[in-house]
Scaffold this motif. Structure first.
Motif, PDB file in Angstrom:
ATOM      1  N   ASP A   9       0.886  -0.805   0.187  1.00 26.04           N
ATOM      2  CA  ASP A   9      -0.183   0.177   0.137  1.00 26.04           C
ATOM      3  C   ASP A   9       0.856   1.032  -0.313  1.00 26.04           C
ATOM      4  O   ASP A   9       0.976   2.137  -0.912  1.00 26.04           O
ATOM      5  CB  ASP A   9      -1.374   0.095   0.933  1.00 26.04           C
ATOM      6  CG  ASP A   9      -0.018  -0.229   2.317  1.00 26.04           C
ATOM      7  OD1 ASP A   9       0.235  -0.996   2.774  1.00 26.04           O
ATOM      8  OD2 ASP A   9      -0.105   1.048   3.864  1.00 26.04           O
ATOM      9  N   GLN A  25      -7.846   6.199  -3.558  1.00 26.42           N
ATOM     10  CA  GLN A  25      -8.559   4.660  -2.753  1.00 26.42           C
ATOM     11  C   GLN A  25      -8.814   3.599  -2.544  1.00 26.42           C
ATOM     12  O   GLN A  25      -9.200   3.493  -1.407  1.00 26.42           O
ATOM     13  CB  GLN A  25     -10.256   5.341  -3.151  1.00 26.42           C
ATOM     14  CG  GLN A  25     -10.233   7.122  -3.586  1.00 26.42           C
ATOM     15  CD  GLN A  25     -10.495   7.485  -2.193  1.00 26.42           C
ATOM     16  OE1 GLN A  25      -9.541   8.813  -1.525  1.00 26.42           O
ATOM     17  NE2 GLN A  25     -11.681   7.436  -1.901  1.00 26.42           N
TER      18      GLN A  25
ATOM     19  N   GLY B 107     -10.454   2.198  -0.266  1.00 27.57           N
ATOM     20  CA  GLY B 107      -9.491   1.287   1.224  1.00 27.57           C
ATOM     21  C   GLY B 107      -9.030   0.779   0.311  1.00 27.57           C
ATOM     22  O   GLY B 107      -8.981  -0.529  -0.057  1.00 27.57           O
ATOM     23  N   MET B 108      -7.480   0.595   1.679  1.00 26.42           N
ATOM     24  CA  MET B 108      -6.479  -0.573   1.097  1.00 26.42           C
ATOM     25  C   MET B 108      -5.976  -1.424   2.632  1.00 26.42           C
ATOM     26  O   MET B 108      -6.005  -0.872   3.264  1.00 26.42           O
ATOM     27  CB  MET B 108      -5.460  -0.192   0.321  1.00 26.42           C
ATOM     28  CG  MET B 108      -5.831   0.847  -1.044  1.00 26.42           C
ATOM     29  SD  MET B 108      -3.802   1.099  -1.822  1.00 26.42           S
ATOM     30  CE  MET B 108      -4.208   2.214  -0.878  1.00 26.42           C
ATOM     31  N   ASP B 109      -6.241  -2.274   1.944  1.00 25.44           N
ATOM     32  CA  ASP B 109      -5.264  -3.179   3.028  1.00 25.44           C
ATOM     33  C   ASP B 109      -3.639  -2.464   3.492  1.00 25.44           C
ATOM     34  O   ASP B 109      -3.364  -2.159   2.347  1.00 25.44           O
ATOM     35  CB  ASP B 109      -4.923  -4.828   3.370  1.00 25.44           C
ATOM     36  CG  ASP B 109      -4.543  -4.573   2.112  1.00 25.44           C
ATOM     37  OD1 ASP B 109      -5.099  -5.000   0.784  1.00 25.44           O
ATOM     38  OD2 ASP B 109      -4.158  -6.052   2.042  1.00 25.44           O
ATOM     39  N   VAL B 110      -3.446  -2.501   4.680  1.00 24.54           N
ATOM     40  CA  VAL B 110      -2.166  -2.279   4.735  1.00 24.54           C
ATOM     41  C   VAL B 110      -1.164  -3.831   5.360  1.00 24.54           C
ATOM     42  O   VAL B 110      -1.673  -4.575   5.812  1.00 24.54           O
ATOM     43  CB  VAL B 110      -1.452  -1.756   6.309  1.00 24.54           C
ATOM     44  CG1 VAL B 110      -2.480  -0.299   5.952  1.00 24.54           C
ATOM     45  CG2 VAL B 110      -2.010  -1.902   7.689  1.00 24.54           C
ATOM     46  N   LYS B 111       0.153  -3.200   4.341  1.00 25.79           N
ATOM     47  CA  LYS B 111       0.857  -5.084   4.500  1.00 25.79           C
ATOM     48  C   LYS B 111       2.003  -4.757   6.065  1.00 25.79           C
ATOM     49  O   LYS B 111       2.167  -5.480   6.149  1.00 25.79           O
ATOM     50  CB  LYS B 111       2.130  -4.485   3.602  1.00 25.79           C
ATOM     51  CG  LYS B 111       1.208  -4.761   2.186  1.00 25.79           C
ATOM     52  CD  LYS B 111       0.611  -6.397   2.291  1.00 25.79           C
ATOM     53  CE  LYS B 111      -0.150  -6.309   0.190  1.00 25.79           C
ATOM     54  NZ  LYS B 111      -1.290  -5.709   0.183  1.00 25.79           N
ATOM     55  N   ARG B 112       2.030  -3.185   6.028  1.00 26.53           N
ATOM     56  CA  ARG B 112       3.418  -3.661   7.682  1.00 26.53           C
ATOM     57  C   ARG B 112       2.308  -2.572   8.938  1.00 26.53           C
ATOM     58  O   ARG B 112       2.430  -1.448   8.572  1.00 26.53           O
ATOM     59  CB  ARG B 112       5.113  -3.105   7.296  1.00 26.53           C
ATOM     60  CG  ARG B 112       5.296  -4.134   6.651  1.00 26.53           C
ATOM     61  CD  ARG B 112       6.955  -3.599   5.473  1.00 26.53           C
ATOM     62  NE  ARG B 112       6.671  -2.470   5.063  1.00 26.53           N
ATOM     63  CZ  ARG B 112       7.274  -1.619   4.262  1.00 26.53           C
ATOM     64  NH1 ARG B 112       9.078  -1.883   4.822  1.00 26.53           N
ATOM     65  NH2 ARG B 112       7.150  -1.012   3.287  1.00 26.53           N
ATOM     66  N   ARG B 114       1.242  -0.104  12.107  1.00 24.13           N
ATOM     67  CA  ARG B 114       1.649   0.358  12.613  1.00 24.13           C
ATOM     68  C   ARG B 114       1.241   0.472  13.601  1.00 24.13           C
ATOM     69  O   ARG B 114       0.084   0.333  13.186  1.00 24.13           O
ATOM     70  CB  ARG B 114       2.255   1.653  12.068  1.00 24.13           C
ATOM     71  CG  ARG B 114       2.821   1.586  11.004  1.00 24.13           C
ATOM     72  CD  ARG B 114       3.725   2.772  10.699  1.00 24.13           C
ATOM     73  NE  ARG B 114       2.837   4.271   9.898  1.00 24.13           N
ATOM     74  CZ  ARG B 114       2.152   4.003   9.094  1.00 24.13           C
ATOM     75  NH1 ARG B 114       2.881   3.743   8.564  1.00 24.13           N
ATOM     76  NH2 ARG B 114       1.062   5.475   8.918  1.00 24.13           N
ATOM     77  N   PHE B 200      -9.896  -2.066   6.043  1.00 20.75           N
ATOM     78  CA  PHE B 200      -9.172  -0.881   4.252  1.00 20.75           C
ATOM     79  C   PHE B 200      -8.938  -0.111   5.391  1.00 20.75           C
ATOM     80  O   PHE B 200      -9.734   0.814   6.149  1.00 20.75           O
ATOM     81  CB  PHE B 200     -10.026  -0.895   4.010  1.00 20.75           C
ATOM     82  CG  PHE B 200     -10.108  -2.217   2.650  1.00 20.75           C
ATOM     83  CD1 PHE B 200      -9.864  -3.068   2.676  1.00 20.75           C
ATOM     84  CD2 PHE B 200     -11.081  -1.930   2.112  1.00 20.75           C
ATOM     85  CE1 PHE B 200      -9.624  -3.978   2.029  1.00 20.75           C
ATOM     86  CE2 PHE B 200     -11.269  -3.209   1.221  1.00 20.75           C
ATOM     87  CZ  PHE B 200     -10.059  -4.536   1.165  1.00 20.75           C
ATOM     88  N   ILE B 202      -7.978   4.275   4.124  1.00 19.95           N
ATOM     89  CA  ILE B 202      -7.621   5.029   3.350  1.00 19.95           C
ATOM     90  C   ILE B 202      -6.649   6.368   3.913  1.00 19.95           C
ATOM     91  O   ILE B 202      -6.964   6.915   4.632  1.00 19.95           O
ATOM     92  CB  ILE B 202      -8.651   5.787   2.376  1.00 19.95           C
ATOM     93  CG1 ILE B 202      -9.707   5.065   1.818  1.00 19.95           C
ATOM     94  CG2 ILE B 202      -8.230   7.237   1.234  1.00 19.95           C
ATOM     95  CD1 ILE B 202     -10.887   5.444   1.611  1.00 19.95           C
TER      96      ILE B 202
END
Lengths: 321, 321
Positions: A9, A25, B107-112, B114, B200, B202
């Motif tokens: 991302d 988005q 929206g997007m999933d976060v790979k890392r 925090r 997700f 944004i």
């Protein structure tokens, strides 16, 4: 279908920030194309396609492909348009691979084309040929007659494991094609891979063409011959002359075929069938053995080739009928 | 990622015509989820997701999942909402499979992830638990403590091929968990699979939750324990207590944890690690051997389980700190 490369991302967000296209988005890997990885991005402005070029697409050819899409679009052809980053660049690097962001083309490919689809494809192909007339770059067709012998050599006698006597048939056919392949037909930019999955429709209307990654400089009529192979055969491998007639009439309406182009159609169709027979054969024998890309059966094109061997004139494809 | 089922353009067009959502513009198979086939549709109105339920999702459970998404959305939780066809129905049949059309969540999933992502996940999870409070249906959690012994039996001694002594470790652990699993914790609708790919964002803001196909009725704190496993371990398998603290504080801010819930966290986290260890183990040993779904390494959860075995209180996860 293929999504080979995964992108984080953070990397996607940073990429979109290089453009003046709103903020990111969402991004979904999509099952489209077998050669490259494609992602459908939504920004606050509109959807886009991000393509990561995998090994089979030569990086050296990308300026030709991307320049061509931009050129054709500027001439009114509906196709994805490469978007320029703020610094003017079109070619990026994402996840270690060459990549480009292009506009999203709405539409869907038709699984069972009808004659009215074929007519529109013929018209769109002629428009592409006309729109490409003043494109400044050229690219040799590596998959034309001179490229077939090396493919045949790669398959070698193993061709006979796919169909009895196939190796000998290919050898005879290549000799004939090499000896009679026309050299003086009208030439320009051709799509060279205008299969049904590369033509989008919304409802009954053609909305645009995609996937210019085999485009090259070659005889226009050869592009028509590829389309006759790709669009006008039925599931039982019979040639549907109504579809052929519709495709050729559609083409002719936009750009009138020269008499020598029409005369060459049976031979060009034979060559086009050989081209897809050979690439499918090599993929069948040597392609990656994973479930992501199921190799296509080369025998389909052997049957088409046999039809073309018996065609005597363009009338056999519905031309002028 | 998975797109198992192919749908024709005609079938998709006919499907969209059953709804009052404009006309279909495009449809792309997307690489999302491992259990079902998902398509991103654009209509003249907006984007939607079409999900075809493959074998692993029981058709009998679909009214629960779809009803839940509609309920949670009506209570203000951001998640995909099933769209009703003109005839009122939510569940359809497409390409021979049960299917549902839901709104598209940007929206997007976060790979890392925090710590700030973990805090938002904690808050969203608590909101989900509160929003589900008056949902009228229940669904037993087939993958809770009673479901683990059958999974362990399926793996049997083959577990030792994955890690030395694993079969015995699982047997000891299951005995302990079965004997001490809490029965009286506050219960309601839980997500039960709120991994980073199901949340997700944004930019830095959580935009919604997806994939409710493991949702069930169980202890809220067990859902938290799943999230601690899914969000707070680093790539080197160490527990990041800053992330744990953020997740728990986020949750507690929206719905205050009962003391007995906090006390049960080490045991619940241990059980949650066992649940994913076992399902991954069975998939690893018996899953489909194709490239479409790469099985996840069960050993990751063995390492997490070992961490939980040594945790003595919720403070070890950053609670109350």
């Amino acid at each position: 279908m293929a999504v080979y490369t995964d992108i984080s991302d953070e990397e996607l967000t940073a990429l979109v920030e290089r453009y003046d296209i709103g903020t990111l988005q969402s991004a979904k890997g999509i099952a489209e194309g077998v050669e490259n990885s494609n992602f459908l991005l939504h920004t606050t402005v509109s959807p886009f396609i991000l393509t990561l070029y995998e090994k089979r697409t030569s990086e050296n050819d990308l300026p030709f492909f991307l320049g061509l899409m931009e050129h054709l679009s500027a001439r009114g052809l509906s196709c994805p348009v490469p978007v320029h980053a703020r610094d003017g660049s079109v070619l990026q690097r994402v996840a270690g691979r060459p990549a480009a962001l292009v506009t999203f083309l709405e539409g869907m490919d038709v699984k069972r084309p009808r004659a009215e689809h074929c007519q529109q494809v013929g018209m769109a192909l002629a428009r592409l040929h006309e729109a490409g007339a003043d494109f400044g770059m050229t690219r040799a067709n590596a998959l034309s007659v001179d490229g077939w012998a090396p493919l045949a050599a790669t398959a070698g006698d193993r061709a006979d494991t796919v169909a009895e006597g196939l190796a000998a048939l290919i050898a005879r056919e290549l000799e004939l094609l090499a000896g009679s392949w026309p050299k003086d037909l009208p030439t320009g930019v051709i799509h060279a891979d205008l299969f049904p999955d590369n033509v989008f429709f919304i409802g009954a209307e053609l909305s645009g063409l995609i996937d210019f990654y085999f485009a090259c400089t070659d005889a226009f009529a050869y592009d028509i011959a590829i389309c006759l192979n790709a669009w006008c055969f039925e599931a039982d491998d019979s040639f549907n002359v109504t579809k052929g007639r519709a495709l050729l009439a559609g083409y002719n309406k936009v750009r009138a075929l020269e008499p020598e182009e029409a005369d060459a159609l049976p031979l060009l169709a034979r060559g086009a069938a050989m081209r897809f027979l050979l690439t499918r054969l090599v993929d069948w024998l040597d392609g990656p053995q994973d479930a992501l890309v199921k190799p296509k059966d080369p025998r389909e094109y052997l049957k088409r080739l046999r039809f073309h061997q018996h065609a005597v004139s363009a009338a056999d494809y519905g031309y002028g009928g």
